[in-house]
Design a protein around this motif. Structure first.
Motif, PDB file in Angstrom:
ATOM      1  N   ASN A  25       0.849  -1.194   0.000  1.00 22.16           N
ATOM      2  CA  ASN A  25       0.000   0.000   0.000  1.00 22.16           C
ATOM      3  C   ASN A  25       0.884   1.244   0.000  1.00 22.16           C
ATOM      4  O   ASN A  25       1.382   1.669   1.038  1.00 22.16           O
ATOM      5  CB  ASN A  25      -0.910  -0.017   1.236  1.00 22.16           C
ATOM      6  CG  ASN A  25      -1.875   1.159   1.262  1.00 22.16           C
ATOM      7  OD1 ASN A  25      -1.885   1.997   0.360  1.00 22.16           O
ATOM      8  ND2 ASN A  25      -2.687   1.224   2.310  1.00 22.16           N
ATOM      9  N   ALA A  26       1.084   1.839  -1.173  1.00 25.16           N
ATOM     10  CA  ALA A  26       1.996   2.987  -1.294  1.00 25.16           C
ATOM     11  C   ALA A  26       1.518   4.188  -0.490  1.00 25.16           C
ATOM     12  O   ALA A  26       2.333   4.996  -0.038  1.00 25.16           O
ATOM     13  CB  ALA A  26       2.138   3.376  -2.768  1.00 25.16           C
ATOM     14  N   SER A  27       0.210   4.312  -0.280  1.00 22.70           N
ATOM     15  CA  SER A  27      -0.304   5.457   0.476  1.00 22.70           C
ATOM     16  C   SER A  27      -0.030   5.329   1.969  1.00 22.70           C
ATOM     17  O   SER A  27      -0.124   6.311   2.701  1.00 22.70           O
ATOM     18  CB  SER A  27      -1.804   5.610   0.243  1.00 22.70           C
ATOM     19  OG  SER A  27      -2.502   4.464   0.718  1.00 22.70           O
ATOM     20  N   SER A  51       5.707  -0.747  -7.787  1.00 27.24           N
ATOM     21  CA  SER A  51       5.993   0.327  -8.741  1.00 27.24           C
ATOM     22  C   SER A  51       5.535   1.697  -8.248  1.00 27.24           C
ATOM     23  O   SER A  51       6.136   2.717  -8.582  1.00 27.24           O
ATOM     24  CB  SER A  51       5.329   0.002 -10.086  1.00 27.24           C
ATOM     25  OG  SER A  51       3.916  -0.142  -9.928  1.00 27.24           O
ATOM     26  N   GLU A  52       4.467   1.731  -7.434  1.00 20.75           N
ATOM     27  CA  GLU A  52       3.936   3.012  -6.961  1.00 20.75           C
ATOM     28  C   GLU A  52       4.912   3.769  -6.056  1.00 20.75           C
ATOM     29  O   GLU A  52       4.757   4.967  -5.831  1.00 20.75           O
ATOM     30  CB  GLU A  52       2.616   2.792  -6.204  1.00 20.75           C
ATOM     31  CG  GLU A  52       1.443   2.399  -7.089  1.00 20.75           C
ATOM     32  CD  GLU A  52       1.394   0.902  -7.349  1.00 20.75           C
ATOM     33  OE1 GLU A  52       2.387   0.204  -7.019  1.00 20.75           O
ATOM     34  OE2 GLU A  52       0.368   0.424  -7.882  1.00 20.75           O
ATOM     35  N   HIS A  79       7.985   4.178  -6.845  1.00 18.02           N
ATOM     36  CA  HIS A  79       8.879   4.861  -7.792  1.00 18.02           C
ATOM     37  C   HIS A  79      10.349   4.734  -7.403  1.00 18.02           C
ATOM     38  O   HIS A  79      11.117   5.701  -7.460  1.00 18.02           O
ATOM     39  CB  HIS A  79       8.500   6.349  -7.905  1.00 18.02           C
ATOM     40  CG  HIS A  79       7.062   6.575  -8.265  1.00 18.02           C
ATOM     41  ND1 HIS A  79       6.526   6.221  -9.490  1.00 18.02           N
ATOM     42  CD2 HIS A  79       6.030   7.105  -7.541  1.00 18.02           C
ATOM     43  CE1 HIS A  79       5.233   6.522  -9.509  1.00 18.02           C
ATOM     44  NE2 HIS A  79       4.908   7.059  -8.343  1.00 18.02           N
TER      45      HIS A  79
END
Length: 857
Positions: A447-449, A464-465, A467
């Protein structure tokens, strides 16, 4: 016969039931009625005017319902009324100016928790018998009438959460008017618009005053030194005002203080060193002031302190190591100061700590590896410091962790893979450090958030989120020739050693009467023992060393002399059918397990006699000095330790420990395991009352992706113990995580009710699950183990002036029973997952801690 026709009825009570609908107007026909008690229902609609016909009425309580509209004016004609309670409804309008004249016999007035507006009647000062006045949680405006000070018998005044102002801006004169109230015990004036200097007359308030809450106003000036006269003060709250000056040293003489909240003011100077004299302190909040100097070490004397908030000041120096000696500490917030030095390594002593915030200081050194022993930590914030070194792997063992912020430090090394295994982690900030290597892709890292790793230029991989650059692939071509030679050499040496070892074993087996079959390591800390050592450790397996007897074995307490180690030695009863299989299953299960809430196995010992054929098999386990949960839950008053009683917070902590162990077995252990025999006697407690799941003799390794609720097995004997076995096992279903969840639900209900599932009360189809379910929600207090919450039960049953806290405690118990019931439903698919159980239990624990703090304030 309608209730309105009972003309001779003089007492009517429906207190704390589940009544709904409107209040019947026919109650106005009960001409002899002296007392009408409808408190604690869900009645709605308006209050009928017909109640004004009850000329003999002295006691009227409609508190805690959903009644709407205005109070019928005719009720104010009931001059005999002594107790008038309409609090916590949805009433509006204003109180009549002549209220105190209309009701001259009034002793208790409860109108708090409604939507009343307008001024507070000055005439209340004429109700000379009034001793409880609750006006809180409304929208009253204007000033507090000075006539309230005429009430010499006033014990409780609550006017918090209104829009009240001072008569004059220069001084908070209403305080002075209360000096005539010589028996005043509780004063709640918080969250209004009172302003002015806090007067010196505060020193002349009642010597019986135990609670004074003035927070959330605009009071300024210094705290008067005469406050030392209030010798019975327990709770003092003056937060979010404009108070200045220093914390008066005279305050340190109030040795009964349990709650001190002075946060959000303009206090300056140092925290007085004699603050350690307040040994009864439970809560101390001094955040958001201008305090400076070092933090007093004397706070270590406050052994009952639960919440310590010193954030957002100008404190300097180091963190006193004495903080680690406060066993009850739940929250420590020292963020946004100028503290230096290391985080004390003794922090491991804070076993109950669930929130630690050291953010935005100048702390340095490494994060202590012992942080992992703070097993109840849920919130850990250490951002904005100078911490260096790597993130200790022990952080990844904090299974209850929900938020972790280590950003803006000088940390190096890799991101621990174990962080991806934390089951309920919701926020992770590792940004602006010097971390390197690959970022995991599992758990919270999906969970990138919820994750931040910015400012770590050497990190790679991850989803990938995030980066991040791809991690470089290793080139093994150049290294292969050297590696090949090394491998060949290792293989030759290993073969020679194996051949020599085999020869030695063959010679030894011919000369010896007994042959050692295997001593299996159960982890990196391989304990090598001999049969002679086990024999000596247990005094020849003496009955005086016997601490437990199970289905397939007996457990002895022993001391391994050469290591000065106390252990528990489980000796298998090999004459029992299936004992050998149980031994093999337990060894196989435990080989891959490592978790703080699962009993550690140091080694496995197995020998057999080549001549007689007699076997000896034993497991050497971690010793648990506090025995089993079963002994704590079901001890009788005639036993040696009748006072060893588990309170609610202890049972909550144990329930979370057990849930964490099951979640690990089901979801994070590879391969996944099902325990199959969860019950109180298989839960052992260590020195710090942390629960450890034991006895894996029936454990089953499962394959992921199988629908176990639909699978069938050929076994005719269901795994588990009577009362805790999931119902589907009786029809031949395979062992599954659903079955463990069922056993956990029954165990949790047993912890709450104090009743075994085999209790004589339960027969046929009526069991502990049905018993608990039928009590939800209103009758939960009737099934709760009286030893669990005796103090709170007394409050709920007898304290009618603290309904908000009563409902909080009751809500905690209802939530616990609901969790137990939902885990033990008949349908496997309808049962909860353990990760959800952990999250819900932690919410209940936090809610209960808030209730215990609010209870005395």
């Amino acid at each position: 016969m309608a209730i309105g026709s009972l003309s001779k009825l003089y007492y009517l009570s429906f207190r704390n039931n589940r009544l709904s609908g409107h209040i019947p107007p026919s109650l106005g026909n009960l001409s002899s009625l002296v007392s009408l008690d409808l408190l604690g229902n869900t009645l709605d609609g308006s209050i009928p005017e017909e109640l004004g016909q009850l000329e003999k009425l002295q006691y009227l309580t409609i508190d805690g319902n959903k009644c709407l509209g205005k109070i019928p004016y005719i009720l104010y004609n009931l001059s005999s009324i002594q107790v008038f309670g309409v609090g916590r409804n949805r009433l509006y309008g204003s109180l009549p100016p002549q209220l105190g004249l209309f009701l001259p016999n009034l002793e208790q007035l409860y109108v708090g928790g409604n939507r009343f507006t307008g001024p507070i009647p000055v005439s209340l000062g004429n109700a000379s018998n009034l001793f409880i006045l609750d006006l809180g949680d409304n929208n009253f405006t204007g000033s507090m009438p000075m006539s309230i000070g005429w009430l010499k018998g006033l014990k409780l005044l609550r006017a918090s959460y209104n829009q009240l102002v001072s008569e004059k801006d220069e001084e908070f004169t209403f305080i002075t008017s209360l000096t005539n109230c010589s028996v005043l015990e509780k004063l709640h004036l918080s969250h209004n618009k009172f302003s002015g200097i806090l007067p010196n007359s505060i020193a002349n308030l009642s010597a019986q005053l135990s609670i004074m809450h003035l927070g959330g106003n605009q009071v300024f000036g210094a705290i008067p030194s005469g406050i030392e006269n209030l010798a019975h003060m327990i709770s003092l709250r003056m937060e979010n005002n404009l108070l200045g000056g220093t914390i008066p040293i005279q305050l340190m003489k109030l040795n009964k203080l349990q709650y001190v909240v002075l946060a959000g003011n303009k206090l300056s100077g140092k925290i007085p060193n004699p603050i350690g004299n307040l040994t009864q302190l439970h809560l101390l909040r001094l955040s958001i002031n201008n305090l400076h100097g070092s933090t007093p070490r004397s706070l270590g004397k406050c052994q009952h302190l639960q919440l310590l908030h010193l954030s957002d000041n100008n404190l300097n120096g180091t963190i006193p190591k004495e903080f680690s000696d406060i066993p009850s500490l739940l929250e420590l917030d020292i963020s946004m100061n100028n503290l230096i030095g290391f985080l004390p390594s003794d922090i491991y002593k804070l076993k109950n700590l669930f929130r630690l915030d050291t953010s935005n200081n100048e702390l340095s050194g490494e994060i202590p590896k012992t942080i992992g022993t703070c097993v109840h930590l849920e919130y850990l914030y250490m951002k904005g410091n100078l911490f260096h070194g790597s993130i200790p792997p022990s952080v990844g063992t904090l299974r209850g962790l929900q938020e972790l912020d280590l950003s803006h430090n000088d940390l190096i090394g890799h991101v621990p893979d174990d962080l991806a295994q934390l089951p309920i982690l919701e926020y992770l900030n590792l940004s602006f450090n010097n971390l390197e290597g690959e970022v995991p892709k599992q758990g919270i890292f999906q969970n990138a958030s919820a994750v931040s790793v910015l400012g770590n230029n050497k990190l790679c991989g991850g989803i990938s989120e995030l980066h991040l650059p791809q991690c470089p692939k290793k080139d093994f071509k150049k290294e292969w020739p050297i590696s090949r030679k090394v491998l060949i050499l290792i293989a030759i040496v290993a073969a020679l050693l194996s051949f020599l070892l085999l020869c030695l074993l063959l010679v030894w087996s011919k000369k010896s009467r007994e042959k050692l079959v295997s001593t299996l390591s159960m982890g990196d800390n391989f304990l090598r023992v001999t049969y002679a050592e086990l024999f000596r450790a247990t005094n020849g397996f003496s009955s005086t060393n016997l601490i437990g007897v199970g289905r397939y074995g007996s457990v002895y307490k022993g001391i391994i002399d050469r290591m000065e180690m106390i252990v528990a030695i489980k000796v298998l009863k090999l004459q029992q059918q299936r004992a050998s299989k149980s031994f093999r299953d337990e060894c196989r299960a435990l080989r891959s397990i490592q978790h703080r809430n699962i009993v550690k196995v140091f080694t496995v010992y197995s020998t057999f006699n080549l001549i007689s054929g007699n076997d000896f098999k034993a497991l050497v386990l971690e010793y648990m000095p506090n025995g089993s949960l079963d002994n704590w839950l079901h001890q009788s008053e005639n036993e040696l330790h009748p006072l060893k009683i588990l309170n609610l917070i202890q049972r909550l902590n144990l329930a979370i420990d057990i849930a964490c162990a099951l979640d690990y077995l089901h979801n994070h252990c590879r391969p996944p395991l099902v325990h199959c025999d969860l019950k109180p006697s298989n839960i052992l407690l260590d020195d710090d009352m942390v629960a450890h799941v034991s006895d894996f003799g029936l454990a089953t390794i499962i394959s992921e992706g199988i629908n176990y609720s639909q699978c069938q097995t050929n076994s005719l004997t269901p795994k588990g113990s009577i009362g805790y076995i999931a119902p589907e096992y009786g029809t031949g279903a395979n062992p599954s995580t659903y079955g463990d969840v069922y056993s956990y639900g029954i165990l949790l209900l047993e912890m709450v009710t104090g009743k075994r599932p085999s209790d004589d009360l339960f027969k046929d189809d009526f069991g502990l699950h049905q018993f608990a379910k039928m009590a939800l929600p209103e009758s939960v207090m009737d099934i709760v183990d009286r030893r669990l919450l005796s103090e709170d039960i007394d409050i709920i049953r007898h304290n009618r002036n603290n309904n908000r806290v009563n409902s909080m405690v009751h809500e905690c118990l209802v939530s616990l029973v609901k969790i137990g019931v939902s885990c033990s439903v008949e349908s496997p698919r309808a049962r909860k997952e353990m990760k959800d159980v952990i999250a819900e239990l932690q919410k209940v624990r936090n809610f209960y801690l808030a209730a215990t703090i609010a209870r005395n304030v």
